[in-house]
Design an enzyme around this catalytic site. Structure first.
Site, PDB file in Angstrom:
ATOM      1  N   ASP A 196     -22.784 -91.534   2.388  1.00  0.00           N
ATOM      2  CA  ASP A 196     -22.075 -90.520   1.598  1.00  0.00           C
ATOM      3  C   ASP A 196     -20.736 -91.102   1.160  1.00  0.00           C
ATOM      4  OD1 ASP A 196     -21.007 -88.291   0.441  1.00  0.00           O
ATOM      5  OD2 ASP A 196     -21.063 -87.032   2.230  1.00  0.00           O
TER       6      ASP A 196
ATOM      7  N   CYS B 249      -7.727 -72.492 -17.431  1.00  0.00           N
ATOM      8  CA  CYS B 249      -7.715 -73.216 -16.158  1.00  0.00           C
ATOM      9  C   CYS B 249      -8.773 -74.317 -16.204  1.00  0.00           C
ATOM     10  CB  CYS B 249      -8.015 -72.240 -15.020  1.00  0.00           C
ATOM     11  SG  CYS B 249      -8.332 -73.022 -13.431  1.00  0.00           S
TER      12      CYS B 249
ATOM     13  N   GLU C 178     -16.226 -95.955   9.223  1.00  0.00           N
ATOM     14  CA  GLU C 178     -15.223 -95.254   8.426  1.00  0.00           C
ATOM     15  C   GLU C 178     -13.940 -96.075   8.398  1.00  0.00           C
ATOM     16  OE1 GLU C 178     -12.854 -93.098   6.248  1.00  0.00           O
ATOM     17  OE2 GLU C 178     -14.963 -92.527   6.480  1.00  0.00           O
TER      18      GLU C 178
ATOM     19  N   CYS D 198     -21.431 -87.063  -4.793  1.00  0.00           N
ATOM     20  CA  CYS D 198     -20.824 -86.003  -5.598  1.00  0.00           C
ATOM     21  C   CYS D 198     -20.601 -86.463  -7.039  1.00  0.00           C
ATOM     22  CB  CYS D 198     -19.497 -85.566  -4.975  1.00  0.00           C
ATOM     23  SG  CYS D 198     -18.267 -86.881  -4.873  1.00  0.00           S
TER      24      CYS D 198
ATOM     25  N   TYR E 238     -19.545 -94.518   5.544  1.00  0.00           N
ATOM     26  CA  TYR E 238     -18.467 -93.675   5.042  1.00  0.00           C
ATOM     27  C   TYR E 238     -18.488 -92.351   5.819  1.00  0.00           C
ATOM     28  CZ  TYR E 238     -19.172 -96.990   1.193  1.00  0.00           C
ATOM     29  OH  TYR E 238     -19.346 -98.126   0.434  1.00  0.00           O
TER      30      TYR E 238
ATOM     31  N   CYS F  12     -13.077 -74.214 -13.629  1.00  0.00           N
ATOM     32  CA  CYS F  12     -14.461 -73.823 -13.951  1.00  0.00           C
ATOM     33  C   CYS F  12     -14.774 -74.147 -15.416  1.00  0.00           C
ATOM     34  CB  CYS F  12     -14.674 -72.331 -13.722  1.00  0.00           C
ATOM     35  SG  CYS F  12     -14.509 -71.817 -12.003  1.00  0.00           S
TER      36      CYS F  12
ATOM     37  N   CYS G 238     -13.529 -64.315 -15.326  1.00  0.00           N
ATOM     38  CA  CYS G 238     -12.177 -64.791 -15.007  1.00  0.00           C
ATOM     39  C   CYS G 238     -11.253 -64.653 -16.211  1.00  0.00           C
ATOM     40  CB  CYS G 238     -12.221 -66.244 -14.546  1.00  0.00           C
ATOM     41  SG  CYS G 238     -10.595 -66.924 -14.145  1.00  0.00           S
TER      42      CYS G 238
END
Length: 463
Positions: free
Chosen positions: A374, A77, A324, A401, A303, A80, A71
Site C-alpha cells: 500500500d 470548494c 516502513e 489511492c 509501506y 467534492c 452543498c
C-alpha cells in the site's frame, strides 16, 4: 477556438477529475460539472493548441444521472467534484476511471469489478483538517478552492460528521472573543492555522495548529459545551510550508491519545496517527485483503505505516513483516505489536522498502508468502516492483489511492510496460509474466469526490 469565446457541444466522456469532455472545432475541451450526453453551452477560459478548458454557461438537456448538489459551496470548494452526479453514476465513473488508467497507462486490458460503495454517501469522514485564515481582517474557517489556497468559508461540510458544525462555531467564537486572527499564508501574519479533529469510537482528538503558542483554555471551554470525551493538543508550526504539523506539541487536556480497537486489533491513536477516514469502507477493504491471505503463509506488508494491517496479517497468517521508512510510524507499530501480544508473530523493520525488501525476503526464505503493498500516491519505486516480481510470493495484493501510479506499477509488474530508451514502452502481455491479474476492485472510500481506493490481487503464474 478562442479564449473567452462561447461555444456549444455534447459531452462524450469524463476526464480523470470528473470533468466533461467535449470536442469542438478539432479541440478537446474539459468542462467541469457536466455529464455524458448533455448538450452544454460553455465559455472557453484557456486554450492551448488543441486542448481547452471551459466553464458551463447553460445546459440544454440534463442527463438522467444529474442531481441537485446539496452543498451550498459546491463548485467553489475544491473538496467534492461529483455532487451533481447520482451515486450509481459516481460508482460507475470510478470503475471506468480505474479501468481506463490500467489500459491507457499500464497496457493491462482487464475487466474491473464494480466499485464497492459506501452506505453513507455523506457524513462519512472521521477526520477533519480545517484551514483557518484571514479575510478582510476577519478570521475564517473553511476549505481551499480548487487548485489554490484561497479559503472558501463554511459553517458545515456534508461529507464530514455532524460535529463539524460545532467545531467551526467554537473556533470562530474563540477567535472573535479573544481577538485572535487567522493565519495569512502570503504574509505569514496571524496565529490560527488549522484545527484537526479525529473521532474514534465516540472519543475526539483535537489539535489546534498555531503559528505561535497561546492560551487555548477559552477554546477548550467552548468545545466542552458540546463534547465530553476529548483530548486537546496544541501544535506550534511557524514554518512557511504546507506541512500539517511540526514536531512541537503541547497537551492541554486529557492524555493526548486514546486507546481503541478495530478489526480485532487494539491500538493507541493520536493526532498524527494514520487511519483511513471512512470506517465502513476501510473495514470492507481490509476484510478483502485478509480474505486473500492464507493461514500458514508469511505476509510481507510493504509501506506498512503504523502497523494496523501488519498486525491483522500476523493474526491471520501466523507471521508478518512490516517495512516502513517513517521512524515514528515504525515505533507505533512496535507498540501495537506489544499491545496485541504479537511479539513472536509481527516483525517491524524501519527503513526504505527498496533497501529492506530483499533482506526480509531472505529471512522468509522458501516459506509460502503473500506480499501486501500500500504505497503513497507516487507509487512504488522501480526497485520495489522488481523485487516483488522476483519474490516468488504466491499472491501479491496491491492497494492504491492513485489509479495512474497503480497502472504504471502493475504494468511493470506483469510486463505490459518495460523501460526502454529512458522511458516506458507498452508491450503485449508476455507468456512468462511472473503474475496473473486475478481481480481489480475499486472501493469508494471518498464518496462525492473524484478519489478512489483500488485493490488488485495477483497470483503467481504457473510456468
Amino acid at each position: 477556438m478562442e479564449k473567452n469565446g462561447i461555444y456549444e457541444g455534447v459531452v462524450t466522456g469524463l476526464g480523470t477529475d470528473g470533468e466533461g469532455i467535449i470536442k469542438v472545432e478539432g479541440t478537446t475541451v474539459f468542462v467541469p460539472f457536466c455529464l455524458i450526453g448533455e448538450k452544454v453551452k460553455f465559455k472557453a477560459l484557456k486554450v492551448k493548441g488543441n486542448i481547452a478548458y471551459g466553464k458551463i454557461e447553460s445546459i440544454e438537456n440534463e442527463a438522467y444521472s444529474r442531481v441537485n448538489p446539496p452543498c451550498e459551496v459546491f463548485k467553489k470548494c475544491g473538496g467534492c467534484a461529483l455532487q451533481h452526479m447520482d451515486y450509481a453514476a459516481q460508482l460507475e465513473f470510478k470503475r471506468q476511471l480505474v479501468e481506463n488508467a490500467l489500459a491507457k497507462i499500464g497496457g493491462t486490458s482487464v475487466k474491473v469489478q464494480p466499485c464497492v460503495g459506501c452506505a453513507s454517501q455523506y457524513r462519512y469522514r472521521n477526520k477533519l483538517a480545517l484551514p483557518i485564515g484571514a479575510e478582510s481582517g476577519k478570521t475564517v474557517c473553511g476549505f481551499y478552492s480548487l487548485h489554490s489556497h484561497r479559503i472558501v468559508p463554511v459553517k458545515d461540510c456534508l461529507i464530514q460528521s455532524e460535529w463539524v458544525k460545532k467545531v467551526i462555531s467554537a473556533v470562530e467564537n474563540f477567535a472573535v472573543a479573544r481577538h485572535i486572527c487567522g493565519y495569512d499564508e502570503q504574509t505569514g501574519r496571524g496565529i490560527l492555522r488549522r484545527i484537526v479533529v479525529r473521532e474514534i469510537k465516540g472519543a475526539y482528538i483535537f489539535a489546534l495548529v498555531v503559528a505561535k503558542d497561546l492560551d487555548v483554555v477559552p477554546l477548550i471551554v467552548e468545545l466542552e459545551k458540546n463534547f465530553d470525551n476529548f483530548t486537546f493538543l496544541v501544535n506550534i508550526n511557524n514554518s512557511r510550508t504546507n506541512a500539517l504539523f511540526s514536531d512541537k506539541w503541547r497537551i492541554c487536556r486529557g492524555q493526548g491519545s486514546f486507546e481503541a480497537e478495530d478489526c480485532g486489533i487494539k491500538y493507541s491513536a493520536g493526532a498524527n496517527t494514520f487511519l483511513q477516514v471512512n470506517d465502513e469502507v476501510r473495514e470492507k477493504l481490509y476484510a478483502k485483503v485478509l480474505d486473500e491471505a492464507d493461514e500458514g503463509c508469511v505476509a510481507l506488508d510493504l509501506y506498512s505505516g503504523g502497523g494496523m494491517l501488519t498486525a491483522m496479517l500476523a493474526k491471520k497468517c501466523g507471521k508478518s513483516f512490516g517495512i516502513e521508512i517513517v521512524e515514528e510510524a515504525s515505533r507505533c507499530a512496535d507498540a501495537l505489536r506489544d499491545k496485541n501480544g504479537l511479539q513472536n508473530k509481527m516483525f517491524n523493520i524501519c527503513g526504505k522498502v527498496e533497501e529492506k525488501i530483499d533482506e526480509v525476503a531472505a529471512l522468509v526464505g522458501n516459506s509460502r508468502k503473500i506480499i501486501v503493498c500500500d504505497p503513497p500516491r507516487k507509487g512504488m519505486e522501480r526497485s520495489v516492483v522488481n523485487a516483488v516480481a522476483r519474490s516468488d510470493a504466491e499472491k501479491v495484493v496491491l492497494v492504491s489511492c492513485n489509479p495512474s501510479t497503480l497502472a504504471r506499477d502493475l504494468g511493470l509488474l506483469v510486463g505490459t510496460l518495460r523501460e526502454e530508451d529512458g522511458g516506458l514502452m507498452k508491450h503485449t502481455l508476455p507468456e512468462n509474466a511472473p503474475y496473473n491479474i486475478e481481480s481489480v476492485t475499486p472501493f469508494d472510500m471518498f464518496p462525492q469526490t473524484k478519489h478512489v481506493e483500488t485493490l488488485v490481487v495477483l497470483t503467481k503464474h504457473n510456468k
